[in-house]
Design a protein around this motif. Structure first.
Motif, PDB file in Angstrom:
ATOM      1  N   LYS A   1       0.835  -1.217   0.000  1.00  0.00           N
ATOM      2  CA  LYS A   1       0.000   0.000   0.000  1.00  0.00           C
ATOM      3  C   LYS A   1       0.861   1.255   0.000  1.00  0.00           C
ATOM      4  N   MET A   2       2.105   1.109   0.491  1.00  0.00           N
ATOM      5  CA  MET A   2       3.035   2.246   0.442  1.00  0.00           C
ATOM      6  C   MET A   2       3.657   2.364  -0.950  1.00  0.00           C
ATOM      7  N   GLY A   3       3.382   1.384  -1.816  1.00  0.00           N
ATOM      8  CA  GLY A   3       3.887   1.441  -3.198  1.00  0.00           C
ATOM      9  C   GLY A   3       5.155   0.631  -3.422  1.00  0.00           C
ATOM     10  N   HIS A   4       5.619  -0.083  -2.392  1.00  0.00           N
ATOM     11  CA  HIS A   4       6.883  -0.807  -2.563  1.00  0.00           C
ATOM     12  C   HIS A   4       6.747  -2.006  -3.499  1.00  0.00           C
ATOM     13  N   LYS A   5       7.844  -2.254  -4.242  1.00  0.00           N
ATOM     14  CA  LYS A   5       7.900  -3.406  -5.145  1.00  0.00           C
ATOM     15  C   LYS A   5       9.125  -4.257  -4.824  1.00  0.00           C
TER      16      LYS A   5
END
Ligand code: SAM
Length: 458
Positions: free
Chosen positions: A118-122
């Motif tokens: 949800k924080m955008g981490h990949k």
């Protein structure tokens, strides 16, 4: 052993108080990318004069720009277990520290992963203490499975780098089969006496076994390895030369050196204060170390964590850092704890900003934050990555991928301010892509992405 202590002492002695001319000569050599000798690197490490330092920073900045362009890779650590049988003097997880240890269940791992997504981490770095009973290799393998399969709307973790204790070829093979990104292990210190003092009576206390971990990892087929020194334990000049010797050993034996180098500086932690560490690095020395690493190993990524302040991170990005963590929690279950307002950490961190805030600053400074994980998924690892990097062709791949993952982040997780800032950079940078075919492909992919399609990796 390939860390020749006497040789390091000798060249540090010989290169004391270098003249401006000597430093200039080394910098000229570095500009030509001729490769630097240990002695050349030692000369730079001994530089104290303000003008010489400025020249070192300037060259490091130029090399970084040349090789990495404007990209900055963003990732986060995931701590899954603080069980540890070691007693590392500097670490909050040492076994003499009495606190209730925990390891996450697979459901809890998935919960942390969903928050990170949800924080955008990949891209994550999996972190755990060493405990063959409570957190054996099978536990780490199960965590990897859980992380990769926990997907959520557009959220998915596409690359997991793994930071676990030195282990056997057999265990490294198991890790390799799971599909890890980089295997990360910090030597902590290359100085053997300091190493022994810092790791009393423990599994980790065997200097040679720790030092040869990457040999075993490479024998097991892992070809991206990430080194590091915990700066503050011994003379930083010794440590940089130790890193160089370790890297040279791997290049000679396996044809490829470190994929990355991390530069953590010692921080206070539970049961750890910093009074008894005579080698703590001040900011000036730290900046010098980072700039010299950039000059000495131009193609090795440099990783900086949230141990450093926003100000220091911003500055070191100029001199050579190419990857930063963002929004990190350094405690087991820390991301959920943070949401609930009671986060416990392994050591003190100094950059508490969210990824969005960090991305905005990166964009303001003209960088392209990148969530790209394509190299790993496309098999561009080890010497395949290095030859692409060294031929200069990496820019045809990395730059477009950075642009595309930036748009992906802003569409999925950004706010209006981020979107506008990103759009400006994306528009300019797409036009700067030097090959017409790749430029057109990138433009087409960006358009598709705006319509919800995600098949865009080069
Ligand atoms: N258990 C793994 C091992 O033995 O390699 C590593 C995991 S540990 C969570 C990751 C790193 O944190 C360590 O390698 C060490 O360099 C760093 N670390 C430990 N204590 C620290 C402190 N007080 N300040 C800064 N970094 C620290």
């Amino acid at each position: 052993m390939f860390i020749n202590h006497d040789f390091i002492y000798k060249i540090l002695e010989e290169t004391k108080n270098p003249t401006n001319e000597e430093i200039k000569e080394v910098l000229e050599k570095a500009k030509k990318r001729d490769g630097l000798s240990y002695k050349d690197i030692a000369i730079l490490l001994q530089a104290e004069d303000k003008n010489d330092l400025e020249e070192i920073y300037k060259l490091a900045g130029e090399i970084k720009k040349d090789i990495y362009g404007k990209r900055v890779v963003v990732f986060a650590p995931l701590y899954v277990s603080d069980y540890c049988v070691n007693n590392c003097v500097y670490c909050g997880y040492k076994r003499d520290n009495k606190f209730t240890r925990r390891k996450l269940t697979m459901e809890e791992v998935a919960e942390e992963v969903r928050i990170l997504e949800k924080m955008g981490h990949k891209r994550l770095a999996l972190e755990l203490g060493e405990d063959p009973v409570n957190a054996p290799i099978d536990y780490a393998l199960e965590c990897l499975d859980t992380i990769y399969k926990t997907q959520n709307a557009n959220g998915e973790i596409r690359r997991v780098n793994v930071n676990i204790a030195a282990t056997t070829v057999e265990n490294y093979k198991k890790l390799n089969e799971k599909g890890i990104g980089t295997y990360i292990l910090f030597q902590e210190t290359y100085h053997e006496d300091s190493y022994n003092k810092m790791h009393p009576k423990s599994l980790k206390g065997d200097y040679e076994y720790h030092l040869t971990a990457f040999d075993r990892a490479m024998e097991a087929g892992i070809d991206d390895v990430g080194a590091g020194v915990l700066f503050g334990l011994a003379d930083p000049r010794f440590e940089v030369l130790g890193l160089m010797m370790h890297n040279a050993h791997l290049e000679e034996k396996y044809g490829v050196g470190f994929h990355t180098i991390s530069v953590p500086r010692l921080q206070p932690a539970n049961g750890v204060t910093l009074e008894n560490y005579p080698y703590l690095l001040d900011d000036k020395m730290f900046k010098k170390v980072v700039a010299i690493l950039r000059i000495a190993v131009p193609f090795t990524g440099l990783i900086l964590s949230t141990r450093e302040t926003p100000k220091m991170r911003r500055e070191l990005l100029k001199y050579g850092v190419s990857q930063i963590s963002a929004g990190s929690s350094t405690g087991v279950g820390g991301y959920k704890q943070r949401e609930e307002g009671e986060e416990i950490k392994q050591f003190k961190t100094n950059d508490e900003r969210s990824p969005i805030e960090i991305l905005k600053e990166l964009l303001d400074d003209g960088y392209i934050p990148s969530y790209c994980t394509a190299c790993y998924r496309k098999g561009r690892t080890g010497d395949r990555f290095m030859s692409l990097a060294k031929s200069g062709n990496i820019k045809y791949v990395c730059e477009p991928n950075a642009i595309m993952t930036l748009l992906e982040f802003t569409l999925d997780y950004g706010d209006k301010e981020l979107y506008d800032k990103a759009q400006e950079i994306i528009n300019t940078e797409v036009e700067n892509i030097p090959r017409e075919d790749i430029k057109n492909m990138t433009k087409a992919s960006l358009e598709k992405m705006k319509n919800g399609e995600r098949d865009f990796y080069l």
